[in-house]
Write a protein that holds these residues in place. Structure first.
Motif, PDB file in Angstrom:
ATOM      1  N   ASN A  40     -58.478  63.033   7.622  1.00 48.43           N
ATOM      2  CA  ASN A  40     -58.475  63.063   9.084  1.00 48.43           C
ATOM      3  C   ASN A  40     -59.121  64.317   9.651  1.00 48.43           C
ATOM      4  O   ASN A  40     -58.746  64.787  10.708  1.00 48.43           O
ATOM      5  CB  ASN A  40     -57.045  62.911   9.617  1.00 48.43           C
ATOM      6  N   LYS A  41     -60.126  64.839   8.933  1.00 46.24           N
ATOM      7  CA  LYS A  41     -60.858  66.015   9.427  1.00 46.24           C
ATOM      8  C   LYS A  41     -62.357  65.760   9.357  1.00 46.24           C
ATOM      9  O   LYS A  41     -62.847  65.114   8.440  1.00 46.24           O
ATOM     10  CB  LYS A  41     -60.573  67.237   8.571  1.00 46.24           C
ATOM     11  N   ALA A  51     -72.665  57.579  12.269  1.00 46.42           N
ATOM     12  CA  ALA A  51     -71.930  56.318  12.384  1.00 46.42           C
ATOM     13  C   ALA A  51     -70.663  56.347  11.529  1.00 46.42           C
ATOM     14  O   ALA A  51     -69.595  55.907  11.970  1.00 46.42           O
ATOM     15  CB  ALA A  51     -72.818  55.147  11.980  1.00 46.42           C
ATOM     16  N   ALA A  52     -70.765  56.868  10.318  1.00 47.62           N
ATOM     17  CA  ALA A  52     -69.605  56.931   9.423  1.00 47.62           C
ATOM     18  C   ALA A  52     -68.542  57.882   9.964  1.00 47.62           C
ATOM     19  O   ALA A  52     -67.336  57.597   9.859  1.00 47.62           O
ATOM     20  CB  ALA A  52     -70.039  57.365   8.026  1.00 47.62           C
ATOM     21  N   LEU A  53     -68.950  58.997  10.548  1.00 49.16           N
ATOM     22  CA  LEU A  53     -67.979  59.951  11.096  1.00 49.16           C
ATOM     23  C   LEU A  53     -67.239  59.363  12.285  1.00 49.16           C
ATOM     24  O   LEU A  53     -66.016  59.495  12.407  1.00 49.16           O
ATOM     25  CB  LEU A  53     -68.668  61.256  11.481  1.00 49.16           C
ATOM     26  N   VAL A  54     -67.970  58.686  13.167  1.00 49.93           N
ATOM     27  CA  VAL A  54     -67.331  58.060  14.322  1.00 49.93           C
ATOM     28  C   VAL A  54     -66.409  56.937  13.857  1.00 49.93           C
ATOM     29  O   VAL A  54     -65.299  56.782  14.371  1.00 49.93           O
ATOM     30  CB  VAL A  54     -68.381  57.556  15.334  1.00 49.93           C
ATOM     31  N   GLU A  55     -66.825  56.164  12.857  1.00 47.91           N
ATOM     32  CA  GLU A  55     -65.969  55.094  12.330  1.00 47.91           C
ATOM     33  C   GLU A  55     -64.687  55.661  11.721  1.00 47.91           C
ATOM     34  O   GLU A  55     -63.616  55.091  11.881  1.00 47.91           O
ATOM     35  CB  GLU A  55     -66.714  54.253  11.304  1.00 47.91           C
ATOM     36  N   ARG A  56     -64.781  56.802  11.028  1.00 47.36           N
ATOM     37  CA  ARG A  56     -63.571  57.445  10.495  1.00 47.36           C
ATOM     38  C   ARG A  56     -62.616  57.813  11.619  1.00 47.36           C
ATOM     39  O   ARG A  56     -61.400  57.656  11.498  1.00 47.36           O
ATOM     40  CB  ARG A  56     -63.935  58.695   9.695  1.00 47.36           C
ATOM     41  N   CYS A  57     -63.165  58.336  12.723  1.00 48.34           N
ATOM     42  CA  CYS A  57     -62.332  58.672  13.883  1.00 48.34           C
ATOM     43  C   CYS A  57     -61.642  57.417  14.408  1.00 48.34           C
ATOM     44  O   CYS A  57     -60.418  57.408  14.622  1.00 48.34           O
ATOM     45  CB  CYS A  57     -63.172  59.301  14.989  1.00 48.34           C
ATOM     46  N   HIS A  58     -62.407  56.350  14.604  1.00 49.32           N
ATOM     47  CA  HIS A  58     -61.835  55.119  15.156  1.00 49.32           C
ATOM     48  C   HIS A  58     -60.765  54.544  14.240  1.00 49.32           C
ATOM     49  O   HIS A  58     -59.722  54.085  14.698  1.00 49.32           O
ATOM     50  CB  HIS A  58     -62.935  54.091  15.400  1.00 49.32           C
ATOM     51  N   LYS A  59     -61.011  54.572  12.929  1.00 46.34           N
ATOM     52  CA  LYS A  59     -60.043  54.051  11.968  1.00 46.34           C
ATOM     53  C   LYS A  59     -58.735  54.851  12.037  1.00 46.34           C
ATOM     54  O   LYS A  59     -57.647  54.277  12.053  1.00 46.34           O
ATOM     55  CB  LYS A  59     -60.621  54.110  10.560  1.00 46.34           C
ATOM     56  N   ALA A  82     -59.368  71.919  15.834  1.00 50.12           N
ATOM     57  CA  ALA A  82     -59.087  71.428  17.174  1.00 50.12           C
ATOM     58  C   ALA A  82     -59.005  69.910  17.107  1.00 50.12           C
ATOM     59  O   ALA A  82     -59.782  69.277  16.392  1.00 50.12           O
ATOM     60  CB  ALA A  82     -60.179  71.860  18.150  1.00 50.12           C
ATOM     61  N   PRO A  83     -58.067  69.302  17.836  1.00 55.02           N
ATOM     62  CA  PRO A  83     -57.965  67.846  17.837  1.00 55.02           C
ATOM     63  C   PRO A  83     -59.185  67.212  18.502  1.00 55.02           C
ATOM     64  O   PRO A  83     -59.619  67.650  19.565  1.00 55.02           O
ATOM     65  CB  PRO A  83     -56.709  67.546  18.637  1.00 55.02           C
ATOM     66  N   ILE A  84     -59.724  66.190  17.851  1.00 56.30           N
ATOM     67  CA  ILE A  84     -60.845  65.431  18.408  1.00 56.30           C
ATOM     68  C   ILE A  84     -60.254  64.343  19.291  1.00 56.30           C
ATOM     69  O   ILE A  84     -59.429  63.552  18.852  1.00 56.30           O
ATOM     70  CB  ILE A  84     -61.711  64.812  17.294  1.00 56.30           C
ATOM     71  N   MET A  85     -60.700  64.300  20.535  1.00 59.20           N
ATOM     72  CA  MET A  85     -60.173  63.341  21.492  1.00 59.20           C
ATOM     73  C   MET A  85     -61.097  62.135  21.670  1.00 59.20           C
ATOM     74  O   MET A  85     -60.650  61.058  22.030  1.00 59.20           O
ATOM     75  CB  MET A  85     -59.946  64.022  22.849  1.00 59.20           C
ATOM     76  N   SER A 101     -52.996  55.514  14.659  1.00 59.81           N
ATOM     77  CA  SER A 101     -52.275  56.587  15.365  1.00 59.81           C
ATOM     78  C   SER A 101     -52.248  57.890  14.572  1.00 59.81           C
ATOM     79  O   SER A 101     -51.275  58.645  14.626  1.00 59.81           O
ATOM     80  CB  SER A 101     -50.849  56.143  15.704  1.00 59.81           C
ATOM     81  N   ILE A 102     -53.318  58.152  13.835  1.00 61.14           N
ATOM     82  CA  ILE A 102     -53.465  59.404  13.090  1.00 61.14           C
ATOM     83  C   ILE A 102     -54.457  60.284  13.849  1.00 61.14           C
ATOM     84  O   ILE A 102     -55.561  59.850  14.156  1.00 61.14           O
ATOM     85  CB  ILE A 102     -53.982  59.134  11.657  1.00 61.14           C
ATOM     86  N   PRO A 103     -54.095  61.522  14.171  1.00 60.92           N
ATOM     87  CA  PRO A 103     -55.036  62.391  14.896  1.00 60.92           C
ATOM     88  C   PRO A 103     -56.191  62.836  14.004  1.00 60.92           C
ATOM     89  O   PRO A 103     -56.018  63.059  12.808  1.00 60.92           O
ATOM     90  CB  PRO A 103     -54.177  63.585  15.312  1.00 60.92           C
ATOM     91  N   MET A 104     -57.364  62.951  14.587  1.00 67.64           N
ATOM     92  CA  MET A 104     -58.540  63.510  13.900  1.00 67.64           C
ATOM     93  C   MET A 104     -58.714  64.940  14.375  1.00 67.64           C
ATOM     94  O   MET A 104     -58.412  65.278  15.517  1.00 67.64           O
ATOM     95  CB  MET A 104     -59.798  62.694  14.224  1.00 67.64           C
ATOM     96  N   ARG A 105     -59.221  65.794  13.476  1.00 72.24           N
ATOM     97  CA  ARG A 105     -59.395  67.209  13.798  1.00 72.24           C
ATOM     98  C   ARG A 105     -60.791  67.657  13.412  1.00 72.24           C
ATOM     99  O   ARG A 105     -61.352  67.202  12.424  1.00 72.24           O
ATOM    100  CB  ARG A 105     -58.348  68.023  13.054  1.00 72.24           C
ATOM    101  N   LEU A 106     -61.341  68.576  14.196  1.00 66.65           N
ATOM    102  CA  LEU A 106     -62.597  69.245  13.883  1.00 66.65           C
ATOM    103  C   LEU A 106     -62.245  70.573  13.238  1.00 66.65           C
ATOM    104  O   LEU A 106     -61.497  71.367  13.808  1.00 66.65           O
ATOM    105  CB  LEU A 106     -63.436  69.477  15.140  1.00 66.65           C
TER     106      LEU A 106
END
Length: 129
Positions: free
Chosen positions: A3-4, A46-54, A76-79, A59-64
């Protein structure tokens, strides 16, 4: 699940204050926070954005994850995330949230840099293990 999104090469990302209205709907927090945007170059947008969406669907937060100018690892949390393919490769836009107090927000607004069109400020992204 990973999730990063980690910046593995390049300078500290440049964050700009958001002047659009829609990102403020992402800021559901009792704390004072600022939504900012960074633009980064990547080989796999595309793969990075898909990881965020997944992650968000589960309901798992993504972080930069990135290094500050002092070399300190920060997160930082990716919104929100969006990508576009260009002739120079993929570009990804990340809207991230920083917790801050009112004084820091005022200073950030005063120091806003309007010269963000320089391609040298782009960073290279990869995924962390």
């Amino acid at each position: 699940m990973d999730n990063k999104i980690t910046i593995i090469e390049g300078p500290t990302p440049t964050f700009e204050l958001v002047n659009e209205v829609w990102p403020f709907g992402l800021n559901e927090s009792p704390d004072q926070c600022e939504i900012v945007k960074t633009t980064l170059r990547t080989a796999n947008g595309a793969a990075l954005v898909e990881r965020c969406h997944k992650a968000w669907r589960q309901s798992i937060p993504m972080r930069l994850e990135f290094r500050s100018e002092e070399g300190i690892k920060q997160e930082a949390p990716i919104m929100a995330a969006r990508y576009m393919t260009t002739s120079e490769g993929d570009v990804i836009w990340l809207w991230v949230r920083f917790e801050t107090d009112a004084t820091e927000m005022a200073l950030a607004i005063e120091e806003e840099d309007t010269d963000d069109d320089d391609d040298d400020d782009w960073d290279i992204l990869g995924s962390s293990s």
